[in-house]
Design a protein around this motif. Structure first.
Motif, short mmCIF file in Angstrom:
data_model
loop_
_atom_site.label_atom_id
_atom_site.label_comp_id
_atom_site.label_asym_id
_atom_site.label_seq_id
_atom_site.Cartn_x
_atom_site.Cartn_y
_atom_site.Cartn_z
N UNK A 146 36.01 49.18 36.13
CA UNK A 146 36.22 48.54 37.43
C UNK A 146 35.81 49.44 38.58
N UNK A 147 35.79 50.75 38.35
CA UNK A 147 35.33 51.69 39.36
C UNK A 147 33.80 51.74 39.36
N UNK A 148 33.20 51.80 38.17
CA UNK A 148 31.75 51.90 38.06
C UNK A 148 31.05 50.59 38.42
N UNK A 149 31.71 49.47 38.15
CA UNK A 149 31.14 48.15 38.44
C UNK A 149 32.12 47.39 39.34
N UNK A 150 32.08 47.65 40.65
CA UNK A 150 33.07 47.07 41.57
C UNK A 150 33.12 45.54 41.54
N UNK A 151 32.04 44.89 41.10
CA UNK A 151 32.03 43.43 41.07
C UNK A 151 33.12 42.88 40.16
N UNK A 152 33.59 43.68 39.22
CA UNK A 152 34.67 43.22 38.33
C UNK A 152 35.94 42.93 39.13
N UNK A 153 36.02 43.48 40.33
CA UNK A 153 37.19 43.23 41.17
C UNK A 153 37.21 41.81 41.71
N UNK A 159 37.13 39.29 39.85
CA UNK A 159 37.94 38.55 38.88
C UNK A 159 39.40 38.88 39.13
N UNK A 160 40.23 37.88 39.19
CA UNK A 160 41.65 38.16 39.43
C UNK A 160 42.52 37.42 38.44
N UNK A 161 43.61 38.06 38.06
CA UNK A 161 44.59 37.43 37.17
C UNK A 161 45.37 36.38 37.94
N UNK A 162 45.72 36.70 39.16
CA UNK A 162 46.37 35.77 40.08
C UNK A 162 45.66 35.95 41.42
N UNK A 163 45.87 35.07 42.37
CA UNK A 163 45.15 35.22 43.64
C UNK A 163 45.37 36.56 44.33
N UNK A 164 46.45 37.26 44.04
CA UNK A 164 46.74 38.51 44.75
C UNK A 164 46.72 39.73 43.84
N UNK A 165 46.34 39.57 42.60
CA UNK A 165 46.36 40.69 41.66
C UNK A 165 45.02 40.82 40.95
N UNK A 166 44.17 41.77 41.39
CA UNK A 166 42.88 41.94 40.73
C UNK A 166 43.05 42.41 39.29
N UNK A 167 42.22 41.92 38.40
CA UNK A 167 42.25 42.36 37.01
C UNK A 167 41.91 43.84 36.96
N UNK A 168 41.06 44.31 37.88
CA UNK A 168 40.63 45.70 37.89
C UNK A 168 41.73 46.69 38.18
N UNK A 169 42.89 46.26 38.60
CA UNK A 169 43.96 47.20 38.91
C UNK A 169 44.78 47.46 37.66
N UNK A 170 44.25 48.30 36.78
CA UNK A 170 44.91 48.57 35.50
C UNK A 170 45.75 49.83 35.53
#
Length: 140
Positions: free
Chosen positions: A118-125, A127-138
């Motif tokens: 998610x850091x190397x490919x910012x576009x992954x951000x 995608x979100x699990x919920x409208x306020x929670x990015x999947x990239x925030x692991x």
């Protein structure tokens, strides 16, 4: 990077110059814009150029956020990650490191690997699990 917004006065001047360009349709739009903005700035061009060259030769130091800062829209923030050669070089290096790790025979820590993706490919951000929670925030 979080660039500060333009001041109201600067925004008004740019808008005025653009309106003037739309009305007068100058032959050389770039030259006309540059000349009009230079005149309205009130700065001496030679003094400004000298100052610009001094600043350009100083090393740039700024913090590069790895992830979308809290409260920022990923659709607005992510394209900013590509507007600077230093950032682009860093992203390419990180992507190369991930590819090397993927191709190695060593086991991969999936959570850490996805976080670094998610850091190397910012576009992954995007995608979100919920409208306020990015999947990239692991990190949590």
């Amino acid at each position: 990077m979080n660039w500060p917004p333009l001041s109201t006065k600067t925004s008004e001047i740019v808008a005025d110059v653009l309106r003037d360009c739309a009305r007068t349709r100058p032959e050389s739009l770039f030259h006309h814009m540059a000349q009009a903005l230079q005149e309205r700035s009130g700065l001496d061009p030679e003094t400004f150029e000298q100052h610009f060259e001094e600043c350009r030769n100083k090393p740039r130091t700024y913090v590069l956020e790895d992830r979308v800062p809290a409260g920022q829209d990923p659709y607005a923030w992510v394209p900013m990650r590509y507007n600077d050669d230093a950032i682009l070089l860093t992203l390419r290096r990180r992507a190369s490191e991930l590819i090397t790790e993927t191709l190695s025979a060593l086991p991969i820590d999936t959570r850490s690997y996805l976080d670094r993706m998610c850091v190397a490919f910012p576009e992954l951000l995007y995608i979100s699990a919920t409208p306020h929670e990015p999947v990239g925030d692991l990190r949590s």
